[in-house]
Design a protein around this motif. Sequence first.
Motif, short mmCIF file in Angstrom:
data_model
loop_
_atom_site.label_atom_id
_atom_site.label_comp_id
_atom_site.label_asym_id
_atom_site.label_seq_id
_atom_site.Cartn_x
_atom_site.Cartn_y
_atom_site.Cartn_z
N ILE A 27 -92.50 -30.29 -3.86
CA ILE A 27 -91.34 -29.47 -4.08
C ILE A 27 -90.24 -29.79 -2.95
O ILE A 27 -89.04 -29.65 -3.00
N ASN A 28 -90.83 -29.77 -1.59
CA ASN A 28 -89.97 -29.88 -0.53
C ASN A 28 -89.24 -31.28 -0.48
O ASN A 28 -88.35 -31.51 -0.01
N ILE A 29 -90.13 -32.50 -1.16
CA ILE A 29 -89.63 -33.60 -1.19
C ILE A 29 -88.20 -33.50 -2.16
O ILE A 29 -87.03 -34.36 -2.34
N ALA A 30 -88.34 -32.81 -3.41
CA ALA A 30 -87.41 -32.56 -4.56
C ALA A 30 -86.37 -31.85 -3.94
O ALA A 30 -85.17 -32.14 -4.28
N LEU A 31 -86.44 -30.83 -3.29
CA LEU A 31 -85.45 -29.91 -2.99
C LEU A 31 -84.79 -30.40 -1.60
O LEU A 31 -83.51 -30.10 -1.57
N PHE A 32 -85.27 -30.88 -0.66
CA PHE A 32 -85.01 -30.97 0.67
C PHE A 32 -85.01 -32.42 1.12
O PHE A 32 -84.53 -32.99 2.21
N SER A 33 -85.43 -33.45 0.14
CA SER A 33 -85.55 -34.94 0.48
C SER A 33 -86.39 -35.25 1.78
O SER A 33 -85.85 -35.94 2.54
N VAL A 34 -87.36 -34.49 1.95
CA VAL A 34 -88.04 -34.68 3.28
C VAL A 34 -89.08 -36.06 2.80
O VAL A 34 -89.35 -36.21 1.88
N SER A 35 -88.98 -36.76 3.93
CA SER A 35 -89.53 -38.12 3.66
C SER A 35 -90.83 -38.03 4.10
O SER A 35 -91.77 -39.09 3.53
N TRP A 36 -91.35 -37.09 4.92
CA TRP A 36 -92.78 -37.14 5.56
C TRP A 36 -93.30 -38.40 6.23
O TRP A 36 -94.19 -38.82 6.08
N GLU A 37 -92.25 -38.94 6.89
CA GLU A 37 -92.66 -40.13 7.93
C GLU A 37 -93.55 -39.73 8.80
O GLU A 37 -94.26 -40.72 9.40
N ASP A 38 -93.56 -38.50 9.39
CA ASP A 38 -94.60 -38.31 10.25
C ASP A 38 -95.64 -37.95 9.75
O ASP A 38 -96.02 -36.66 9.20
N ARG A 39 -96.72 -38.82 9.54
CA ARG A 39 -97.97 -38.65 8.97
C ARG A 39 -98.80 -37.55 9.77
O ARG A 39 -99.64 -36.80 8.95
N SER A 40 -98.68 -37.46 11.08
CA SER A 40 -99.68 -36.30 11.64
C SER A 40 -99.10 -35.19 11.44
O SER A 40 -99.92 -34.03 11.12
N GLY A 41 -97.74 -34.78 11.14
CA GLY A 41 -97.33 -33.55 10.81
C GLY A 41 -97.94 -33.31 9.38
O GLY A 41 -97.93 -32.09 9.09
N LEU A 42 -97.82 -34.31 8.51
CA LEU A 42 -98.20 -33.81 7.27
C LEU A 42 -99.87 -33.57 7.00
O LEU A 42 -100.18 -32.66 6.37
N VAL A 43 -100.55 -34.24 8.06
CA VAL A 43 -102.05 -33.83 7.93
C VAL A 43 -102.37 -32.42 8.69
O VAL A 43 -102.91 -31.60 8.05
N ILE A 44 -101.33 -32.03 9.62
CA ILE A 44 -101.54 -30.67 10.15
C ILE A 44 -101.13 -29.77 9.10
O ILE A 44 -101.80 -28.75 8.95
N LEU A 45 -100.19 -29.97 8.31
CA LEU A 45 -99.45 -28.96 7.27
C LEU A 45 -100.72 -28.90 6.33
O LEU A 45 -101.07 -27.83 5.97
N GLY A 46 -101.18 -29.99 5.71
CA GLY A 46 -102.35 -29.98 4.98
C GLY A 46 -103.55 -29.21 5.16
O GLY A 46 -104.05 -28.22 4.56
N ALA A 47 -103.76 -29.42 6.51
CA ALA A 47 -104.93 -28.82 7.07
C ALA A 47 -104.82 -27.17 7.32
O ALA A 47 -105.83 -26.34 7.05
N ASN A 48 -103.88 -26.91 7.57
CA ASN A 48 -103.33 -25.58 7.61
C ASN A 48 -103.25 -24.74 6.16
O ASN A 48 -103.93 -23.74 6.17
N VAL A 49 -102.69 -25.64 5.35
CA VAL A 49 -102.77 -24.69 4.04
C VAL A 49 -103.84 -24.76 3.44
O VAL A 49 -104.60 -23.63 2.84
N ILE A 50 -104.94 -25.53 3.50
CA ILE A 50 -106.35 -25.65 3.05
C ILE A 50 -106.97 -24.50 3.74
O ILE A 50 -108.03 -23.78 3.11
N GLY A 51 -107.04 -24.65 4.98
CA GLY A 51 -107.73 -23.39 5.75
C GLY A 51 -107.25 -22.02 5.36
O GLY A 51 -108.40 -21.40 5.16
N ILE A 52 -105.71 -21.86 5.35
CA ILE A 52 -105.41 -20.57 5.00
C ILE A 52 -105.92 -20.18 3.61
O ILE A 52 -106.37 -19.23 3.26
N SER A 53 -106.06 -21.43 2.86
CA SER A 53 -106.37 -20.80 1.22
C SER A 53 -107.89 -20.71 1.30
O SER A 53 -108.65 -19.81 0.66
#
Length: 261
Positions: free
Chosen positions: A105-131
């Motif tokens: 969704i963020n790629i489609a709406l905001f053209s986020v490239s997610w070049e920062d792999r560490s940021g992507l990993v941190i976000l994923g860990a947060n989402v999975i942990g909260i879930s």
Amino acid sequence: MEESPLHLAKRETQWSLRSRPVWAGLLAAGMILGVAGPFGTDEVLRLLPRLLYWCALTVLFYFVGSFSGTFLHAVLERWRMPHWPSVALAGAGAGTAIFALLVGINIALFSVSWEDRSGLVILGANVIGISMIVTAAIVYIKEAMPTASASQEPKPVEILNRLPFDKRGALYALSVSDHYVEVITANGAELVLMRLGDAIKEVGDTEGLQVHRSHWVAQAAIAAARRDGAKAILTLKDGREIPASRTYVPALKEAGVLPTK
């Protein structure tokens, strides 16, 4: 017919779609997130679009997480995995599905490239942990609610909500069938994937007795009872016979189902 994990997940989703408290909670959460504007959304979206964005995400993520989590939990329970580890893995699976959806969704709406792999990993860990935390909390609350003692109002027979509408009626009995519980009512029977102990917690104020390690019966559904040596046989109003083991005969006598002599 046996209830498959997919069938169970669909049923839970349909129940949530019809539940006003669920919708009220989701919209309230979406409004709060929309006003707060977390993850930098307050910088890229004005108030009204931000409210719409977070309300839509909250609803979408809830139903995606609920469906995938319920499905995975049912599969893991069928594989005889212990209860809480299966809840944790189901929560992680739901979080993974939500994370993939969020990234798309963020790629489609905001053209986020997610070049920062560490940021992507941190976000994923947060989402999975909260879930995982939210899933465990929801399961714990659901399991604790039937034993809560605060309300004086009659407790609903929650187990009936798991049945098709044409099978709902006065509760007669619960019987173990492999990994399922056969819920028997005045309108028929249906197999539900759950433990007998958990099913008994959902009978509400229905007066009943566990008469065997594999059987529970509603007292009002007993049409006749007879001794069978040290054991007993209970006949329900629909003609079905339920065995009562020796261990539970004293409780049947105390309840007046069997004579004391």
